[in-house]
Write a protein that holds these residues in place. Sequence first.
Motif, PDB file in Angstrom:
ATOM      1  N   TRP A  37       0.837  -1.206   0.000  1.00 18.65           N
ATOM      2  CA  TRP A  37       0.000   0.000   0.000  1.00 18.65           C
ATOM      3  C   TRP A  37       0.869   1.252   0.000  1.00 18.65           C
ATOM      4  O   TRP A  37       0.615   2.191  -0.769  1.00 18.65           O
ATOM      5  CB  TRP A  37      -0.928   0.011   1.220  1.00 18.65           C
ATOM      6  CG  TRP A  37      -1.540   1.357   1.423  1.00 18.65           C
ATOM      7  CD1 TRP A  37      -2.622   1.875   0.779  1.00 18.65           C
ATOM      8  CD2 TRP A  37      -1.055   2.389   2.299  1.00 18.65           C
ATOM      9  NE1 TRP A  37      -2.845   3.163   1.207  1.00 18.65           N
ATOM     10  CE2 TRP A  37      -1.900   3.506   2.134  1.00 18.65           C
ATOM     11  CE3 TRP A  37       0.009   2.475   3.197  1.00 18.65           C
ATOM     12  CZ2 TRP A  37      -1.716   4.688   2.850  1.00 18.65           C
ATOM     13  CZ3 TRP A  37       0.189   3.644   3.897  1.00 18.65           C
ATOM     14  CH2 TRP A  37      -0.669   4.735   3.724  1.00 18.65           C
ATOM     15  N   ALA A  38       1.883   1.299   0.852  1.00 18.66           N
ATOM     16  CA  ALA A  38       2.748   2.481   0.933  1.00 18.66           C
ATOM     17  C   ALA A  38       3.476   2.719  -0.382  1.00 18.66           C
ATOM     18  O   ALA A  38       3.619   3.872  -0.820  1.00 18.66           O
ATOM     19  CB  ALA A  38       3.753   2.322   2.081  1.00 18.66           C
TER      20      ALA A  38
ATOM     21  N   ALA B 271       0.783   3.963  -2.870  1.00 21.26           N
ATOM     22  CA  ALA B 271       0.285   5.300  -2.516  1.00 21.26           C
ATOM     23  C   ALA B 271       1.390   6.348  -2.564  1.00 21.26           C
ATOM     24  O   ALA B 271       1.127   7.507  -2.899  1.00 21.26           O
ATOM     25  CB  ALA B 271      -0.345   5.266  -1.125  1.00 21.26           C
ATOM     26  N   TYR B 272       2.615   5.960  -2.243  1.00 24.23           N
ATOM     27  CA  TYR B 272       3.723   6.909  -2.181  1.00 24.23           C
ATOM     28  C   TYR B 272       4.910   6.376  -2.993  1.00 24.23           C
ATOM     29  O   TYR B 272       5.012   6.611  -4.179  1.00 24.23           O
ATOM     30  CB  TYR B 272       4.135   7.178  -0.728  1.00 24.23           C
ATOM     31  CG  TYR B 272       2.985   7.680   0.112  1.00 24.23           C
ATOM     32  CD1 TYR B 272       2.572   9.007   0.043  1.00 24.23           C
ATOM     33  CD2 TYR B 272       2.290   6.825   0.964  1.00 24.23           C
ATOM     34  CE1 TYR B 272       1.507   9.466   0.802  1.00 24.23           C
ATOM     35  CE2 TYR B 272       1.224   7.275   1.729  1.00 24.23           C
ATOM     36  CZ  TYR B 272       0.840   8.591   1.629  1.00 24.23           C
ATOM     37  OH  TYR B 272      -0.216   9.042   2.382  1.00 24.23           O
ATOM     38  N   ASN B 273       5.818   5.664  -2.312  1.00 28.76           N
ATOM     39  CA  ASN B 273       6.953   5.020  -2.964  1.00 28.76           C
ATOM     40  C   ASN B 273       7.621   4.081  -1.959  1.00 28.76           C
ATOM     41  O   ASN B 273       7.237   4.039  -0.795  1.00 28.76           O
ATOM     42  CB  ASN B 273       7.953   6.044  -3.526  1.00 28.76           C
ATOM     43  CG  ASN B 273       8.500   6.977  -2.465  1.00 28.76           C
ATOM     44  OD1 ASN B 273       9.014   6.537  -1.433  1.00 28.76           O
ATOM     45  ND2 ASN B 273       8.388   8.274  -2.697  1.00 28.76           N
ATOM     46  N   TRP B 274       8.640   3.339  -2.422  1.00 24.36           N
ATOM     47  CA  TRP B 274       9.271   2.362  -1.530  1.00 24.36           C
ATOM     48  C   TRP B 274       9.976   3.023  -0.357  1.00 24.36           C
ATOM     49  O   TRP B 274      10.066   2.451   0.723  1.00 24.36           O
ATOM     50  CB  TRP B 274      10.217   1.427  -2.293  1.00 24.36           C
ATOM     51  CG  TRP B 274      11.411   2.061  -2.941  1.00 24.36           C
ATOM     52  CD1 TRP B 274      11.519   2.478  -4.233  1.00 24.36           C
ATOM     53  CD2 TRP B 274      12.667   2.347  -2.322  1.00 24.36           C
ATOM     54  NE1 TRP B 274      12.761   3.004  -4.462  1.00 24.36           N
ATOM     55  CE2 TRP B 274      13.498   2.933  -3.310  1.00 24.36           C
ATOM     56  CE3 TRP B 274      13.191   2.164  -1.042  1.00 24.36           C
ATOM     57  CZ2 TRP B 274      14.805   3.339  -3.042  1.00 24.36           C
ATOM     58  CZ3 TRP B 274      14.487   2.562  -0.787  1.00 24.36           C
ATOM     59  CH2 TRP B 274      15.284   3.142  -1.780  1.00 24.36           C
ATOM     60  N   ARG B 275      10.459   4.230  -0.548  1.00 27.17           N
ATOM     61  CA  ARG B 275      11.157   4.916   0.552  1.00 27.17           C
ATOM     62  C   ARG B 275      10.187   5.222   1.709  1.00 27.17           C
ATOM     63  O   ARG B 275      10.531   5.038   2.874  1.00 27.17           O
ATOM     64  CB  ARG B 275      11.821   6.183   0.037  1.00 27.17           C
ATOM     65  CG  ARG B 275      12.933   5.899  -0.969  1.00 27.17           C
ATOM     66  CD  ARG B 275      13.548   7.193  -1.513  1.00 27.17           C
ATOM     67  NE  ARG B 275      14.425   6.965  -2.635  1.00 27.17           N
ATOM     68  CZ  ARG B 275      15.701   6.595  -2.555  1.00 27.17           C
ATOM     69  NH1 ARG B 275      16.256   6.420  -1.377  1.00 27.17           N
ATOM     70  NH2 ARG B 275      16.420   6.403  -3.636  1.00 27.17           N
ATOM     71  N   VAL B 276       9.010   5.659   1.375  1.00 33.07           N
ATOM     72  CA  VAL B 276       8.000   5.963   2.396  1.00 33.07           C
ATOM     73  C   VAL B 276       7.596   4.686   3.137  1.00 33.07           C
ATOM     74  O   VAL B 276       7.321   4.725   4.342  1.00 33.07           O
ATOM     75  CB  VAL B 276       6.785   6.683   1.768  1.00 33.07           C
ATOM     76  CG1 VAL B 276       5.645   6.823   2.753  1.00 33.07           C
ATOM     77  CG2 VAL B 276       7.196   8.042   1.224  1.00 33.07           C
TER      78      VAL B 276
ATOM     79  N   ILE C 222       7.369   4.497   7.167  1.00 30.58           N
ATOM     80  CA  ILE C 222       6.134   4.137   7.886  1.00 30.58           C
ATOM     81  C   ILE C 222       6.379   2.955   8.822  1.00 30.58           C
ATOM     82  O   ILE C 222       6.021   3.006  10.011  1.00 30.58           O
ATOM     83  CB  ILE C 222       4.990   3.829   6.901  1.00 30.58           C
ATOM     84  CG1 ILE C 222       4.527   5.110   6.209  1.00 30.58           C
ATOM     85  CG2 ILE C 222       3.820   3.144   7.614  1.00 30.58           C
ATOM     86  CD1 ILE C 222       3.552   4.884   5.066  1.00 30.58           C
TER      87      ILE C 222
END
Length: 185
Positions: free
Chosen positions: A155-156, A159-164, A168
Amino acid sequence: MAKIRGLRWLMIGLIMLGSILNYLTRSSLAVAAPTLLHDLHITERQYSWILGAFQGTLMLQPVCGYVLDVLGLRFGFALFALVWSVVNMAHALAGSWQGFAFLRGLMGFSEGSANPAGMKATAEWFPAQERGLAGGLFNIGASLGSMLAPPLVAWAILAYNWRVAFVITGALGLVWVSLWLLFYR
């Protein structure tokens, strides 16, 4: 001081939650790997060195157990969890396979504290006739954390990218450290 009924079961629940987050952060790389390997042009061979760094330092669990014995379970486990959470978040800054290997090495060592901490807490809080059940409960965290990683990390990433995703999952560990220090007595 009033006696809190079932306190030892709450403590093993707190240990189980720590184990869940330990395995969630540990599994984050496996879920994010296809994306980050592509983005950073990391080969399968280089990825194997990253995984080897983690597994090699994870075997230092006896050292972690010794540190827990010296520092005490409350402070020692908080310190290890703080390290693995921050290191997991630092994965977001890695830009090479060598950087990932270094971070995974640090993470393997710090995450190696979970099993010794769970065993120590079980021995401290439970009489011998209840340790099997208590140990089984804290160990559920390994499976739950591994199960929660794919949907959360995917999901992260979407929704964002692998770094986020690493930020999280690491941040959740920091929340747990606060709970641990607040409630574990």
